[in-house]
Design a protein around this motif. Structure first.
Motif, mmCIF file in Angstrom:
data_model
loop_
_atom_site.group_PDB
_atom_site.id
_atom_site.type_symbol
_atom_site.label_atom_id
_atom_site.label_comp_id
_atom_site.label_asym_id
_atom_site.label_seq_id
_atom_site.Cartn_x
_atom_site.Cartn_y
_atom_site.Cartn_z
ATOM 1 N N GLU A 162 14.974 62.657 -49.704
ATOM 2 C CA GLU A 162 13.781 63.233 -50.331
ATOM 3 C C GLU A 162 12.575 62.356 -50.002
ATOM 4 N N TRP A 163 11.449 62.997 -49.729
ATOM 5 C CA TRP A 163 10.182 62.262 -49.621
ATOM 6 C C TRP A 163 9.389 62.623 -50.866
ATOM 7 N N ARG A 164 9.309 61.670 -51.787
ATOM 8 C CA ARG A 164 8.564 61.904 -53.027
ATOM 9 C C ARG A 164 7.083 61.789 -52.753
ATOM 10 N N LYS A 165 6.353 62.808 -53.143
ATOM 11 C CA LYS A 165 4.920 62.813 -52.799
ATOM 12 C C LYS A 165 4.195 61.653 -53.470
ATOM 13 N N GLY A 166 4.659 61.241 -54.638
ATOM 14 C CA GLY A 166 4.070 60.093 -55.313
ATOM 15 C C GLY A 166 2.696 60.371 -55.896
ATOM 16 N N ILE A 167 2.183 59.371 -56.576
ATOM 17 C CA ILE A 167 0.863 59.493 -57.179
ATOM 18 C C ILE A 167 -0.149 58.716 -56.344
ATOM 19 N N SER A 168 0.286 57.588 -55.806
ATOM 20 C CA SER A 168 -0.626 56.766 -54.996
ATOM 21 C C SER A 168 0.025 56.467 -53.652
ATOM 22 N N GLU A 169 -0.716 55.793 -52.791
ATOM 23 C CA GLU A 169 -0.192 55.503 -51.451
ATOM 24 C C GLU A 169 1.041 54.601 -51.500
ATOM 25 N N LYS A 170 1.181 53.852 -52.587
ATOM 26 C CA LYS A 170 2.299 52.907 -52.681
ATOM 27 C C LYS A 170 3.585 53.544 -53.199
ATOM 28 N N ASP A 171 3.489 54.739 -53.774
ATOM 29 C CA ASP A 171 4.743 55.326 -54.242
ATOM 30 C C ASP A 171 5.041 56.688 -53.591
ATOM 31 N N SER A 172 4.453 56.922 -52.437
ATOM 32 C CA SER A 172 4.825 58.096 -51.656
ATOM 33 C C SER A 172 5.796 57.632 -50.584
ATOM 34 N N HIS A 173 7.096 57.743 -50.886
ATOM 35 C CA HIS A 173 8.105 57.179 -49.988
ATOM 36 C C HIS A 173 9.387 57.996 -50.055
ATOM 37 N N ALA A 174 10.343 57.629 -49.202
ATOM 38 C CA ALA A 174 11.611 58.360 -49.151
ATOM 39 C C ALA A 174 12.639 57.718 -50.074
#
Ligand code: 2P0
Length: 323
Positions: A152-164
């Motif tokens: 899964e690639w979580r879209k995240g809230i910020s650039e630091k938590d948009s990861h797989a």
């Protein structure tokens, strides 16, 4: 500091698609996505930082690349150089192991392998999660190629938590039959295509909402190992992405007549009791999710219309490997 790094990364095919960015520069997606990493398609890349050269050099399949292609690599390497305090230029050598004429030369395996090699060469030693954040900034789909199996690639809230994040290693009876309808380079890149769709398709908001719901459902199905549900959700999700593109102005379609022929064959096989489901990306080729143990039946049926070299069977693949 080690100055050299080499890594292999495998391509992935999204079952829940990524199609649109909320931030172009950082490559932050509008919705979360989920993919299957594939065994047969991969890229190997070596990064060699060298104090004695004045600029970066990029070789792809042994051919030196032009300024535009090299700049993309240089910009990406800068992320590592800036974080690690490396000042040197680099020689980057990359080889795509994609069956001839597959038309699947993938930015996903490319940027994931480059990230993993640069991680070693720069001495940054990021963990897998951080590595996926770096890979993301090369190409969105590369985020997912850091891991094997279902990812899964979580879209995240910020650039630091948009990861797989890895969801399941997919080491069960799962495979993909890739049908090469046309190996030529696409006329409209994914990057342009997704931008156009986001800006002009009236269906775009519904696409994003629907993709998030599909993601929830497919994760439940993966958890239960309910292959039929996984396939049905993936097929619907792909069709919804393509429907959203058709609503763009000007309308966008990557389909060709043979793509539709493959879809028809998949539906017929399903009526005969073979569990198989199609998905398509930003090109005319069709990928059929199936049980690896039944892939020979699908191949045989496709052979009535397509040549042998147009049909590639692959199993699930691993995450990045340091070589
Ligand atoms: C995907 N695709 O989820 C979707 C489905 C194509 C259709 O990710 O602009 O090369 O570099 O982030 O990752 C292809 O787009 O685009 C893609 P960028 P990318 O696999």
């Amino acid at each position: 500091m080690k100055v050299k790094g080499k890594a292999r990364a495998h391509a992935n095919i999204a079952l829940i698609k990524y199609w649109g960015k909320r931030n172009d520069e950082l490559i932050l997606p509008m919705n979360s996505s989920l993919s299957l990493t594939l065994d047969c398609f991969y890229t190997e890349t070596e990064v060699n930082f060298n104090d004695e050269i004045e600029k970066d050099y990029f070789y792809l399949n042994d051919n030196i690349q032009d300024e535009a292609a090299t700049k993309k690599i240089s910009d990406f390497l800068d992320l590592f150089r800036n974080s690690a305090g490396v000042k040197s230029s680099a020689v980057v050598k990359s080889t795509n192991y994609v069956p001839t004429a597959a038309g699947l030369a993938s930015s996903a395996s490319g940027f994931a392998a480059l990230a993993a090699a640069a991680n070693v060469a720069s001495g940054l030693n990021l963990d897998s999660k951080e590595l996926s954040i770096y890979a993301r900034q090369g190409s969105g789909s590369a985020t997912r190629s850091i891991y094997g199996g279902f990812v899964e690639w979580r879209k995240g809230i910020s650039e630091k938590d948009s990861h797989a994040i890895p969801i399941d290693d997919a080491k069960w009876d799962i495979g993909m039959v890739v049908v090469i309808v046309n190996a030529k380079e696409k006329l409209i890149s994914s990057r342009e295509g997704m931008k156009l769709t986001m800006e002009t398709s009236p269906f775009y908001t519904s696409w994003v909402e629907s993709a998030e719901e599909d993601l929830k459902q497919i994760k439940i199905a993966i958890n239960k190992r309910d292959f039929e549900q996984i396939g049905l959700i993936a097929e619907r999700n792909s069709l919804k992405m393509h429907a959203t593109m058709l609503g763009a102005n000007p309308p966008l379609s990557y389909w060709q007549p043979d793509s539709v022929t493959v879809m028809k064959i998949v539906r017929e096989l399903r009526e005969e009791g073979i569990l198989c489901y199609f998905t398509m990306d930003a090109g005319p080729n069709v990928k059929i999710l199936c049980k690896l143990s039944e892939s020979h039946i699908i191949r045989e049926r496709l052979r009535q219309i397509f040549e042998s070299k147009q049909i590639i069977v692959t199993g699930p693949g691993p995450g990045v490997t340091i070589l």
